[in-house]
Design an enzyme around this catalytic site. Structure first.
Site, PDB file in Angstrom:
ATOM      1  N   HIS A   1      16.734 -12.077  25.161  1.00  0.00           N
ATOM      2  CA  HIS A   1      15.891 -12.943  24.344  1.00  0.00           C
ATOM      3  C   HIS A   1      16.520 -13.052  22.957  1.00  0.00           C
ATOM      4  O   HIS A   1      16.898 -12.044  22.348  1.00  0.00           O
ATOM      5  CB  HIS A   1      14.485 -12.337  24.263  1.00  0.00           C
ATOM      6  CG  HIS A   1      13.632 -12.975  23.231  1.00  0.00           C
ATOM      7  ND1 HIS A   1      13.439 -14.337  23.153  1.00  0.00           N
ATOM      8  CD2 HIS A   1      12.899 -12.441  22.209  1.00  0.00           C
ATOM      9  CE1 HIS A   1      12.637 -14.611  22.145  1.00  0.00           C
ATOM     10  NE2 HIS A   1      12.304 -13.482  21.551  1.00  0.00           N
TER      11      HIS A   1
ATOM     12  N   ASN B   1      14.573 -18.345  17.168  1.00  0.00           N
ATOM     13  CA  ASN B   1      13.806 -17.753  18.257  1.00  0.00           C
ATOM     14  C   ASN B   1      12.861 -18.814  18.823  1.00  0.00           C
ATOM     15  O   ASN B   1      11.870 -19.163  18.186  1.00  0.00           O
ATOM     16  CB  ASN B   1      13.036 -16.548  17.703  1.00  0.00           C
ATOM     17  CG  ASN B   1      12.168 -15.871  18.744  1.00  0.00           C
ATOM     18  OD1 ASN B   1      11.919 -16.413  19.818  1.00  0.00           O
ATOM     19  ND2 ASN B   1      11.678 -14.687  18.419  1.00  0.00           N
TER      20      ASN B   1
ATOM     21  N   CYS C   1       7.428 -14.120  24.351  1.00  0.00           N
ATOM     22  CA  CYS C   1       8.886 -14.211  24.514  1.00  0.00           C
ATOM     23  C   CYS C   1       9.370 -13.583  25.829  1.00  0.00           C
ATOM     24  O   CYS C   1      10.523 -13.765  26.209  1.00  0.00           O
ATOM     25  CB  CYS C   1       9.581 -13.562  23.329  1.00  0.00           C
ATOM     26  SG  CYS C   1       9.077 -14.284  21.770  1.00  0.00           S
TER      27      CYS C   1
HETATM   28  O1  UT7 Z   1      10.368 -12.473  19.815  1.00  0.00           O
HETATM   29  C1  UT7 Z   1      10.148 -11.285  19.108  1.00  0.00           C
HETATM   30  C2  UT7 Z   1       9.847 -11.734  17.725  1.00  0.00           C
HETATM   31  N1  UT7 Z   1      10.173 -11.013  16.610  1.00  0.00           N
HETATM   32  C3  UT7 Z   1      11.283 -10.271  16.370  1.00  0.00           C
HETATM   33  O2  UT7 Z   1      12.119 -10.013  17.171  1.00  0.00           O
HETATM   34  C4  UT7 Z   1      11.391  -9.805  14.952  1.00  0.00           C
HETATM   35  C5  UT7 Z   1      12.104  -8.489  14.831  1.00  0.00           C
HETATM   36  N2  UT7 Z   1      12.296  -8.186  13.415  1.00  0.00           N
HETATM   37  C6  UT7 Z   1      13.291  -8.739  12.706  1.00  0.00           C
HETATM   38  O3  UT7 Z   1      14.083  -9.494  13.215  1.00  0.00           O
HETATM   39  C7  UT7 Z   1      13.427  -8.313  11.266  1.00  0.00           C
HETATM   40  O4  UT7 Z   1      12.491  -7.281  10.968  1.00  0.00           O
HETATM   41  C8  UT7 Z   1      13.183  -9.496  10.259  1.00  0.00           C
HETATM   42  C9  UT7 Z   1      14.325 -10.472  10.339  1.00  0.00           C
HETATM   43  C10 UT7 Z   1      11.857 -10.198  10.566  1.00  0.00           C
HETATM   44  C11 UT7 Z   1      13.129  -8.955   8.835  1.00  0.00           C
HETATM   45  O5  UT7 Z   1      14.316  -8.256   8.523  1.00  0.00           O
HETATM   46  P1  UT7 Z   1      14.260  -6.806   7.866  1.00  0.00           P
HETATM   47  O6  UT7 Z   1      15.647  -6.393   7.664  1.00  0.00           O
HETATM   48  O7  UT7 Z   1      13.370  -5.949   8.722  1.00  0.00           O
HETATM   49  O8  UT7 Z   1      13.592  -7.127   6.482  1.00  0.00           O
HETATM   50  P2  UT7 Z   1      12.287  -6.480   5.818  1.00  0.00           P
HETATM   51  O9  UT7 Z   1      11.056  -7.052   6.425  1.00  0.00           O
HETATM   52  O10 UT7 Z   1      12.448  -4.995   5.771  1.00  0.00           O
HETATM   53  O11 UT7 Z   1      12.394  -7.026   4.350  1.00  0.00           O
HETATM   54  C12 UT7 Z   1      13.463  -6.592   3.468  1.00  0.00           C
HETATM   55  C13 UT7 Z   1      13.324  -7.332   2.163  1.00  0.00           C
HETATM   56  C14 UT7 Z   1      11.911  -7.283   1.568  1.00  0.00           C
HETATM   57  O12 UT7 Z   1      12.043  -7.229   0.180  1.00  0.00           O
HETATM   58  P3  UT7 Z   1      11.804  -5.848  -0.621  1.00  0.00           P
HETATM   59  O13 UT7 Z   1      10.426  -5.419  -0.258  1.00  0.00           O
HETATM   60  O14 UT7 Z   1      12.861  -4.921  -0.079  1.00  0.00           O
HETATM   61  O15 UT7 Z   1      11.986  -6.255  -2.034  1.00  0.00           O
HETATM   62  C15 UT7 Z   1      11.329  -8.610   1.946  1.00  0.00           C
HETATM   63  O16 UT7 Z   1      10.324  -9.036   1.068  1.00  0.00           O
HETATM   64  O17 UT7 Z   1      13.621  -8.723   2.362  1.00  0.00           O
HETATM   65  C16 UT7 Z   1      12.530  -9.512   1.859  1.00  0.00           C
HETATM   66  N3  UT7 Z   1      12.424 -10.704   2.707  1.00  0.00           N
HETATM   67  C17 UT7 Z   1      13.079 -11.836   2.464  1.00  0.00           C
HETATM   68  N4  UT7 Z   1      13.928 -12.197   1.498  1.00  0.00           N
HETATM   69  C18 UT7 Z   1      14.434 -13.441   1.544  1.00  0.00           C
HETATM   70  C19 UT7 Z   1      11.692 -10.840   3.837  1.00  0.00           C
HETATM   71  N5  UT7 Z   1      11.869 -12.071   4.344  1.00  0.00           N
HETATM   72  C20 UT7 Z   1      12.725 -12.707   3.503  1.00  0.00           C
HETATM   73  C21 UT7 Z   1      13.284 -13.994   3.500  1.00  0.00           C
HETATM   74  N6  UT7 Z   1      14.136 -14.325   2.507  1.00  0.00           N
HETATM   75  N7  UT7 Z   1      13.009 -14.912   4.459  1.00  0.00           N
END
Ligand code: UT7
Length: 329
Positions: free
Chosen positions: A252, A282, A109
């Site tokens: 980005h 993204n 990215c």
């Molecule tokens: O180009 C660079 C590329 N990457 C990035 O920039 C990614 C940077 N990170 C992010 O944008 C965020 O970390 C994400 C959007 C990927 C995830 O958001 P988050 O607020 O960090 O969520 P999390 O991974 O802490 O997950 C929170 C909860 C979890 O459930 P529990 O364990 O709290 O019950 C996940 O299992 O949300 C759940 N979850 C979802 N629920 C519904 C994770 N993905 C999903 C989903 N739909 N797609």
């Protein structure tokens, strides 16, 4: 160098959050609240890095008012080439840019910004006059479509910027910073599968092939909100430019919460934060030029505007550049 033209091209298929929820256990509300994304474009049959990159390049040439024969250099920032030897030469051939050398730059990215900065060094040395910098990625090839933590984030697309030599006072690359930290590569990667195959007698070889995207979202999120403000701050100090002078923050497009956090850190009003993440997700190396193209074409970015840009992602890699948009003519 001066930034004088831009263009983009996107796949025709639009995949909504609702549609994704038919494939994985997710929902529109979660995706919108946590990322800001509502739809993404996914390349369908016949749409590849070469076709998208070519059309984006043609659009940028058209905007700049150039012929492909005017080009000395084509850089294709991509981590998802159609050909591991590089897709830039194929685009060069199809464009008919017979005088241009063309090669790929792989930095996920951060790729577009790294490629633009790289081109800037050729201009500084006086070795080229006109270049086309393309950012294109088709991560849908490598996403695990059954992993809800990653598949909701990414989309495909391509965009390009035409840059040319100019007098020093019109220089559009006012300063830059580039960083890598390979010790954190486990946070986000797309690795070779170590498939050991017999060759002859006891000899073996490793057959080519890649895994799917693996990401620790929380770690990448923390990395972005810590490192991007730091590198931008360093750049503003080095160039002696106050954040009030910035017309647009062009980051980005990975997550709306990251864009807002960086803007808040610099007291940059949210109206100055360019975002099209909602529509495209993204698109990796394409996000920055795609957003630039949209804002130039709808008249938000005007000739002379100062743009603070930052890319970040796998590697880990990140960087920032202060750019001044000139536009055609
Ligand atoms: O180009 C660079 C590329 N990457 C990035 O920039 C990614 C940077 N990170 C992010 O944008 C965020 O970390 C994400 C959007 C990927 C995830 O958001 P988050 O607020 O960090 O969520 P999390 O991974 O802490 O997950 C929170 C909860 C979890 O459930 P529990 O364990 O709290 O019950 C996940 O299992 O949300 C759940 N979850 C979802 N629920 C519904 C994770 N993905 C999903 C989903 N739909 N797609």
């Amino acid at each position: 160098m001066a930034l004088v033209g831009c263009g983009s091209d996107l796949p025709t298929q639009i995949i909504t959050n609702e549609a994704l929820s038919q494939r994985v256990n997710t929902n529109d509300e979660w995706i919108r609240n946590r990322t800001g994304i509502t739809t993404r474009r996914i390349a369908g049959p016949g749409e590849t890095i070469t076709t998208l990159g070519l059309r984006a390049g043609q659009a940028a040439l058209h905007h700049a008012g150039w012929s492909a024969k005017d080009l000395d250099l084509i850089l294709l920032a991509t981590s998802t080439p159609d050909d591991l030897f590089g897709s830039a030469p194929k685009i060069q051939g199809e464009l008919g840019a017979t005088q241009a050398v063309a090669f790929d730059i792989t930095a996920a990215c951060s790729g577009f910004l790294f490629a633009l900065i790289t081109a800037g060094q050729y201009f500084r040395s006086g070795s080229i006059r006109r270049a086309l910098i393309i950012g294109a990625d088709q991560l849908s090839r490598w996403v695990n479509w059954d992993d809800r933590r990653t598949c909701i984030l990414f989309g495909d697309g391509a965009a390009a910027v035409a840059v040319e030599e100019c007098p020093t006072e019109e220089n559009g690359l006012l300063g830059f910073r580039m960083r890598s930290d390979g010790s954190r590569t486990d946070c986000l990667n797309l690795r070779q599968i170590p498939d050991i195959m017999p060759l002859i007698n006891q000899s073996k070889y490793q057959m080519g092939g890649f895994n799917q995207i693996s990401m620790n979202g929380q770690e990448v999120y923390k990395f972005a909100v810590r490192e991007i403000p730091a590198v931008l701050q360093e750049l503003l100090i080095a160039t002696n430019i106050n954040s009030c002078a910035i017309d647009w923050l062009l980051l980005h497009q990975a997550n709306q919460r990251i864009l807002n956090a960086v803007a808040d850190r610099f007291d940059i009003p949210h109206e100055k934060v360019l975002t099209n993440l909602a529509h495209y997700g993204n698109t990796s190396a394409a996000t920055i030029p795609l957003m630039l193209d949209e804002a130039v074409k709808d008249g938000r970015i005007q000739s002379g505007n100062l743009i603070a840009s930052s890319g970040f992602g796998a590697g880990l890699s990140w960087g920032a550049a202060l750019l001044r948009w000139k536009g055609p003519g």
